[in-house]
Design an enzyme around this catalytic site. Structure first.
Site, mmCIF file in Angstrom:
data_model
loop_
_atom_site.group_PDB
_atom_site.id
_atom_site.type_symbol
_atom_site.label_atom_id
_atom_site.label_comp_id
_atom_site.label_asym_id
_atom_site.label_seq_id
_atom_site.Cartn_x
_atom_site.Cartn_y
_atom_site.Cartn_z
ATOM 1 N N HIS A 222 -1.860 11.486 9.508
ATOM 2 C CA HIS A 222 -2.099 10.361 7.712
ATOM 3 C C HIS A 222 -1.252 8.999 8.719
ATOM 4 O O HIS A 222 -1.398 7.962 8.660
ATOM 5 C CB HIS A 222 -1.973 10.516 6.263
ATOM 6 C CG HIS A 222 -2.271 9.220 6.365
ATOM 7 N ND1 HIS A 222 -3.099 8.376 5.476
ATOM 8 C CD2 HIS A 222 -0.944 8.253 5.188
ATOM 9 C CE1 HIS A 222 -3.089 7.255 4.807
ATOM 10 N NE2 HIS A 222 -1.739 7.582 4.508
ATOM 11 N N ALA A 223 -0.093 9.557 8.983
ATOM 12 C CA ALA A 223 1.043 8.612 9.574
ATOM 13 C C ALA A 223 0.851 8.077 10.735
ATOM 14 O O ALA A 223 0.319 6.700 11.192
ATOM 15 C CB ALA A 223 2.034 8.828 9.966
#
Length: 103
Positions: free
Chosen positions: A76-77
């Site tokens: 996600h990052a």
């Protein structure tokens, strides 16, 4: 919270803030506030760099033989990092166009 989780949250926080600033810069440019839009873009780029440095830290660790388990949070990052980078490019284009329109 382990090192990868902390770095992932640092990336998400920094690039998420930067992306929001890029979007706001487009809105300012649309209103004809080109100088304000450019200032906000610069601020956003400085914050984005913080996230980029955190990401680079992980890459450097892996290059030195410290492998990390890839998690959904880290994915996600990275997704947020790429999204913010794309918004930067798009925002620059919109600001350029709005600066022509509002001459």
């Amino acid at each position: 919270m382990n090192g990868l989780e902390l770095i992932s949250f640092q990336i998400i926080s920094a690039v998420g803030t930067a992306r929001s600033m890029y979007i706001e810069a487009i809105r300012l440019a649309k209103e004809g506030k080109i100088d304000d839009a450019n200032k906000l873009m610069k601020e956003g780029e400085e914050i984005f760099i913080q996230g980029h440095h955190a990401h680079a830290e992980l890459i450097q660790k892996e290059a030195n033989g410290e492998s990390s388990t890839i998690t959904l949070l880290f994915m996600h990052a990275e997704d947020q990092l790429m999204s913010a980078e794309a918004f930067n490019i798009i925002a620059r284009e919109f600001i350029d166009l709005y600066s022509i329109i509002h001459k």
